[in-house]
Write an enzyme that holds these catalytic residues in place. Structure first.
Site, PDB file in Angstrom:
ATOM      1  N   CYS A   1      47.076  39.054  41.263  1.00 50.25           N
ATOM      2  CA  CYS A   1      48.106  38.023  41.320  1.00 50.25           C
ATOM      3  C   CYS A   1      48.282  37.342  39.954  1.00 50.25           C
ATOM      4  O   CYS A   1      48.779  37.945  39.022  1.00 50.25           O
ATOM      5  CB  CYS A   1      47.807  37.022  42.432  1.00 50.25           C
TER       6      CYS A   1
ATOM      7  N   HIS B   1      46.663  40.132  47.469  1.00 43.89           N
ATOM      8  CA  HIS B   1      45.417  39.480  47.868  1.00 43.89           C
ATOM      9  C   HIS B   1      44.840  40.210  49.075  1.00 43.89           C
ATOM     10  O   HIS B   1      45.578  40.727  49.913  1.00 43.89           O
ATOM     11  CB  HIS B   1      45.666  38.021  48.247  1.00 43.89           C
TER      12      HIS B   1
END
Length: 532
Positions: free
Chosen positions: A342, A454
């Site tokens: 991310c 994630h």
């Protein structure tokens, strides 16, 4: 399902703590699993949460990770109503404000203090929807109800309990020391009506001989006139997703007692987010995972992971100030691997632009220029639950599942290996959009891998594939989802044994006679002498 409350009002019980990390999340998780086992339709609820660990819900929003875990314990899908107000710190004095799963603005602490009256309307709306959908709601407070400076316009602790008229159990962590002072002091700092609302105490994480504690328990009950509902023992080697704080006891060894064979280091960024991504690595017997504190020496490693960040440009500046940029390039020269998740993925690119000032005054920053990507931060946050496949090597692709939470839109070169194929998405903005897509990038020299996903380590096959790409061929498989379920059941078993569930059911307006019997494998075992 037959009614459990003889047409009485909805059952609500709130757990508040004497301090942060006293055991509120844990107690709600365990009680949720206990009630689920007994056939109760139960849901978790936290009016206001402050955390950088979050999850994407079934209805396409964002809530605190603790409430997502509690939903798993209750056996229900996580929804945004379970955490209607989420604060994600951006600086020491500011936070992003998320209402009903959607980021609405950034505020400084003083401005939010005034805004809480508005936020409270969202809290009550969510609570009302949960009470209409479930037989029981277990509410988790935030921090301590005795924070004098935060009591005005409180929506997280006693302000909420008073508004909905629910009983409160107060929990304290004896492992910290001073448990009686914590409990009595907290109670003394509450108003008279709030004191009456506290129906009992739970003491958490006790080690040793309970007989040595008994005189203190007797004194506490006599001093306050309130019952001790149980003393929960410390559970060694116990895993549940952390609500926010990073645990630093990370080193592991394999089953033979030798040092782990894959050394992984992660910078503990000032605004690190979703660090629970790395729990499967931390718990793997062949991985030595270390979070490196600010100012800490960066040790030699096989793999460096750049984690998610709430403030990517500011954390990238911090990373450089700490000497990580030099160490990353040195690490790559010696053949090491780098993974970016991310915000860490964005840092690996050429540039990060913030033309709308979403994260702060800096509008553009040079990235580490390791991957040929560029990122622009946009006002609309990307919230997705994703399923697909991962292929890092020539081996067949493996199943992967996770979620995306990010403001950045990343552009990639026309060439380059995209390792993640998304075959199914659930998006907050466009729930009907399930078109296939690709995610991430692998560097041409195969040393660097970045992704927005994630939870990419959570699936055992995906974890194995990533470890293989890093050069490790472990025989042991770690399944974080199975481990989580086992830990929730272990917690519930312990609470069944050491809590006075009869009194707690009475507080919920329930009786044992109207509940579904426990499975024989989960029947309450006799308590050790002295535990009660």
């Amino acid at each position: 399902m037959a009614t459990l409350r003889d047409e009485k009002p909805m059952a609500t019980l709130m757990i508040q703590g004497t301090t942060s990390d006293a055991g509120k999340s844990t107690l709600v998780t365990g009680l949720g699993r206990i009630l689920k086992r007994r056939g109760v339709a139960v849901a978790p609820f936290k009016p206001q949460n402050m955390a950088l660990n979050s999850a994407v819900t079934a209805d396409g929003g964002e809530i605190g990770r603790a409430q997502a875990l509690q939903a798993i314990a209750c056996g229900v899908p996580a929804t945004t109503d379970m955490n209607p107000v989420l604060l994600k710190p951006t600086t020491d004095q500011g936070a992003q404000i998320i209402i009903h799963g959607k980021a609405i603005t950034n505020m400084q602490a003083q401005a939010y203090h005034d805004y809480k009256r508005t936020a409270f309307a969202a809290v009550i709306a969510s609570f009302d929807r949960l009470t209409a959908a479930y037989e029981c709601v277990l509410v988790e407070g935030a921090g301590s109800p005795a924070e004098i400076n935060l009591r005005q316009n409180d929506i997280a602790n006693m302000g909420f309990a008073e508004a909905v008229d629910c009983p409160v159990i107060l929990v304290a962590d004896i492992d910290r020391g001073g448990v009686f002072a914590h409990l009595v002091g907290t109670l003394e700092l509450l108003s008279e009506t709030e004191q009456r609302r506290v129906v009992g105490f739970v003491i958490n994480r006790f080690r040793g001989d309970i007989a040595l504690l008994q005189s203190g328990l007797d004194w506490l009950e006599q001093r306050t006139g309130k019952p001790v509902l149980g003393v929960l023992p410390y559970l060694p080697e116990f895993y549940l997703d952390a609500e926010d704080g990073v645990g630093l006891e990370q080193a592991s060894t394999d089953a033979s007692g030798n040092k782990a064979v894959l050394n992984v280091v992660i910078p503990m960024l000032p605004r690190i987010s979703n660090h629970t991504d790395f729990d499967p690595l931390r718990l793997h017997p062949n991985v030595n995972l270390q979070f490196i504190r600010p100012g800490g020496k960066i040790p030699p490693a096989d793999v460096i992971i750049l984690p998610g960040s709430k403030s990517v440009i500011a954390d990238l500046t911090w990373l450089r100030d700490q000497g990580w940029e030099h160490e990353i390039f040195r690490h790559l020269r010696y053949g090491g691997k780098v993974i970016g998740i991310c915000g860490g993925y964005q840092m690996l690119g050429q540039t990060i632009a913030d033309p709308h000032g979403i994260e702060g005054p800096t509008q553009k920053a040079d990235g580490l220029a390791i991957l040929d990507i560029a990122t622009t931060l946009e006002p609309e946050k990307q919230l997705k639950q994703c399923e697909g496949t991962l292929q890092l090597t020539d081996e067949p692709p493996v199943q992967v599942k996770g979620y995306e939470i990010h403001a950045g839109i990343t552009t990639l070169p026309t060439a380059g290996k995209r390792p993640v194929k998304i075959t199914s998405t659930q998006r907050a903005q466009h729930p009907e959009d399930i078109a296939e897509s690709e995610d991430g990038l692998i560097s041409k020299d195969n040393q660097v891998f970045g992704t927005y996903l994630h939870g990419i380590f959570d699936q055992p096959d995906a974890l194995q594939a990533i470890l293989n790409w890093c050069g490790l061929q472990p025989e042991t498989r770690v399944d974080i989802n199975t481990l989580r379920e086992q830990s929730i059941d272990r917690l519930a078993d312990s609470m069944e044994q050491h809590l006075d569930m009869g009194k707690i059911l009475q507080m919920l307006g329930m009786s044992k006679s109207c509940l579904r019997p426990l499975p024989s494998s989960r029947a309450k075992k006799p308590s050790p002498k002295g535990w009660g």
